[in-house]
Design a protein around this motif. Sequence first.
Motif, PDB file in Angstrom:
ATOM      1  N   ASP A  35       0.845  -1.186   0.000  1.00  0.00           N
ATOM      2  CA  ASP A  35       0.000   0.000   0.000  1.00  0.00           C
ATOM      3  C   ASP A  35       0.883   1.238   0.000  1.00  0.00           C
ATOM      4  N   VAL A  36       0.287   2.354  -0.387  1.00  0.00           N
ATOM      5  CA  VAL A  36       0.933   3.655  -0.281  1.00  0.00           C
ATOM      6  C   VAL A  36       0.001   4.503   0.569  1.00  0.00           C
ATOM      7  N   LEU A  37       0.519   4.955   1.695  1.00  0.00           N
ATOM      8  CA  LEU A  37      -0.278   5.731   2.638  1.00  0.00           C
ATOM      9  C   LEU A  37       0.137   7.190   2.556  1.00  0.00           C
ATOM     10  N   HIS A  38      -0.841   8.082   2.653  1.00  0.00           N
ATOM     11  CA  HIS A  38      -0.556   9.509   2.575  1.00  0.00           C
ATOM     12  C   HIS A  38      -0.967  10.164   3.881  1.00  0.00           C
ATOM     13  N   SER A  39      -0.065  10.969   4.414  1.00  0.00           N
ATOM     14  CA  SER A  39      -0.347  11.696   5.647  1.00  0.00           C
ATOM     15  C   SER A  39       0.174  13.116   5.481  1.00  0.00           C
ATOM     16  N   PRO A  40      -0.192  14.005   6.380  1.00  0.00           N
ATOM     17  CA  PRO A  40       0.324  15.370   6.283  1.00  0.00           C
ATOM     18  C   PRO A  40       1.856  15.432   6.335  1.00  0.00           C
ATOM     19  N   ALA A  41       2.460  14.434   6.986  1.00  0.00           N
ATOM     20  CA  ALA A  41       3.923  14.415   7.097  1.00  0.00           C
ATOM     21  C   ALA A  41       4.598  13.847   5.855  1.00  0.00           C
ATOM     22  N   GLY A  42       3.833  13.273   4.941  1.00  0.00           N
ATOM     23  CA  GLY A  42       4.405  12.699   3.727  1.00  0.00           C
ATOM     24  C   GLY A  42       3.853  11.314   3.449  1.00  0.00           C
ATOM     25  N   SER A  43       4.296  10.752   2.349  1.00  0.00           N
ATOM     26  CA  SER A  43       3.825   9.430   1.939  1.00  0.00           C
ATOM     27  C   SER A  43       4.696   8.338   2.545  1.00  0.00           C
ATOM     28  N   LEU A  44       4.085   7.175   2.732  1.00  0.00           N
ATOM     29  CA  LEU A  44       4.773   6.002   3.280  1.00  0.00           C
ATOM     30  C   LEU A  44       4.474   4.801   2.403  1.00  0.00           C
ATOM     31  N   LEU A  45       5.492   3.958   2.189  1.00  0.00           N
ATOM     32  CA  LEU A  45       5.296   2.690   1.503  1.00  0.00           C
ATOM     33  C   LEU A  45       5.093   1.615   2.566  1.00  0.00           C
ATOM     34  N   ALA A  46       3.998   0.872   2.464  1.00  0.00           N
ATOM     35  CA  ALA A  46       3.779  -0.270   3.349  1.00  0.00           C
ATOM     36  C   ALA A  46       4.415  -1.472   2.665  1.00  0.00           C
ATOM     37  N   VAL A  47       5.334  -2.129   3.359  1.00  0.00           N
ATOM     38  CA  VAL A  47       6.073  -3.261   2.800  1.00  0.00           C
ATOM     39  C   VAL A  47       5.843  -4.484   3.676  1.00  0.00           C
ATOM     40  N   ALA A  48       5.313  -5.546   3.066  1.00  0.00           N
ATOM     41  CA  ALA A  48       5.113  -6.811   3.782  1.00  0.00           C
ATOM     42  C   ALA A  48       6.439  -7.549   3.815  1.00  0.00           C
ATOM     43  N   LEU A  49       6.891  -7.910   4.999  1.00  0.00           N
ATOM     44  CA  LEU A  49       8.160  -8.625   5.129  1.00  0.00           C
ATOM     45  C   LEU A  49       7.917 -10.109   4.903  1.00  0.00           C
ATOM     46  N   THR A  50       8.367 -10.608   3.774  1.00  0.00           N
ATOM     47  CA  THR A  50       8.134 -11.988   3.373  1.00  0.00           C
ATOM     48  C   THR A  50       8.707 -12.977   4.389  1.00  0.00           C
ATOM     49  N   ALA A  51       9.868 -12.679   4.940  1.00  0.00           N
ATOM     50  CA  ALA A  51      10.523 -13.593   5.874  1.00  0.00           C
ATOM     51  C   ALA A  51       9.829 -13.640   7.233  1.00  0.00           C
ATOM     52  N   GLU A  52       8.973 -12.656   7.504  1.00  0.00           N
ATOM     53  CA  GLU A  52       8.291 -12.592   8.796  1.00  0.00           C
ATOM     54  C   GLU A  52       6.793 -12.439   8.541  1.00  0.00           C
ATOM     55  N   ALA A  53       6.131 -13.549   8.315  1.00  0.00           N
ATOM     56  CA  ALA A  53       4.709 -13.552   7.950  1.00  0.00           C
ATOM     57  C   ALA A  53       3.883 -12.656   8.868  1.00  0.00           C
ATOM     58  N   GLY A  54       3.064 -11.818   8.256  1.00  0.00           N
ATOM     59  CA  GLY A  54       2.187 -10.943   9.009  1.00  0.00           C
ATOM     60  C   GLY A  54       2.821  -9.649   9.474  1.00  0.00           C
ATOM     61  N   ARG A  55       4.114  -9.489   9.257  1.00  0.00           N
ATOM     62  CA  ARG A  55       4.785  -8.264   9.695  1.00  0.00           C
ATOM     63  C   ARG A  55       4.937  -7.309   8.531  1.00  0.00           C
ATOM     64  N   GLU A  56       4.738  -6.045   8.809  1.00  0.00           N
ATOM     65  CA  GLU A  56       4.810  -5.006   7.797  1.00  0.00           C
ATOM     66  C   GLU A  56       5.604  -3.830   8.361  1.00  0.00           C
ATOM     67  N   VAL A  57       6.350  -3.160   7.490  1.00  0.00           N
ATOM     68  CA  VAL A  57       7.046  -1.934   7.898  1.00  0.00           C
ATOM     69  C   VAL A  57       6.569  -0.800   6.997  1.00  0.00           C
ATOM     70  N   LEU A  58       6.611   0.400   7.553  1.00  0.00           N
ATOM     71  CA  LEU A  58       6.271   1.600   6.792  1.00  0.00           C
ATOM     72  C   LEU A  58       7.561   2.365   6.530  1.00  0.00           C
ATOM     73  N   VAL A  59       7.823   2.601   5.247  1.00  0.00           N
ATOM     74  CA  VAL A  59       9.052   3.280   4.838  1.00  0.00           C
ATOM     75  C   VAL A  59       8.692   4.666   4.309  1.00  0.00           C
ATOM     76  N   PRO A  60       9.290   5.720   4.887  1.00  0.00           N
ATOM     77  CA  PRO A  60       9.023   7.059   4.357  1.00  0.00           C
ATOM     78  C   PRO A  60       9.396   7.106   2.867  1.00  0.00           C
ATOM     79  N   PHE A  61       8.474   7.565   2.039  1.00  0.00           N
ATOM     80  CA  PHE A  61       8.702   7.606   0.595  1.00  0.00           C
ATOM     81  C   PHE A  61       9.377   8.923   0.252  1.00  0.00           C
ATOM     82  N   ARG A  62      10.642   8.988   0.644  1.00  0.00           N
ATOM     83  CA  ARG A  62      11.490  10.165   0.396  1.00  0.00           C
ATOM     84  C   ARG A  62      12.776   9.680  -0.235  1.00  0.00           C
ATOM     85  N   LEU A  63      13.369  10.507  -1.056  1.00  0.00           N
ATOM     86  CA  LEU A  63      14.545  10.135  -1.839  1.00  0.00           C
ATOM     87  C   LEU A  63      15.672   9.547  -0.989  1.00  0.00           C
TER      88      LEU A  63
END
Length: 183
Positions: A131-159
């Motif tokens: 997913d791509v989430l948008h907030s006032p602070a900026g966009s975030l990429l939601a990344v499902a961690l394949t090696a850890e089923a059910g775990r997800e991290v949010l990565v700031p979508f900045r250069l």
Amino acid sequence: MTSGTAGDPPGGELVAVGRIGKAHGIRGDAFVEPWTDTPEERFTPGARLVTDPADRGPLTVEAAREHSGKLVVHFAGRDDRNAVEALRGTLLLMPAAERPPIEDPDEFYDTDLIGLAVRTVTGRELGPVTDVLHSPAGSLLAVALTAEAGREVLVPFRLEFVPTVDLAAGLVEIDPPDGLLEL
């Protein structure tokens, strides 16, 4: 991202451009929540939109206008409050191929990012963008961690954290801030 259903353009991936809200007045107008930067182009008279659920459409825009800062649309053949109220919550879709091209190489449609494989700049494979989430602070990429089923991290979508997005290769390369992957 939405995949096609029966009656859609052949091989055409569909993307949501809005959702029908409550009725406005008694003549079949409805508020529409636009999910596009160009509602004036997507909701022009004569525009034909596929729907989700599919049995509620397709719908053709007969007229569109702004009312108190909100988009009000009249769909052809839906001429009373009850007819348009039955459409409440319907997603309005269009073929992804009809989206205008993005000129800026550092801009992307959210739907083009979802599903791309993510790895770190050191080569560690993480999993797909979900997913791509948008907030006032900026966009975030939601990344499902394949090696850890059910775990997800949010990565700031900045250069500085996402130096590479290669749509052709289906890859996003990230340089996560210290501790992000250990949370």
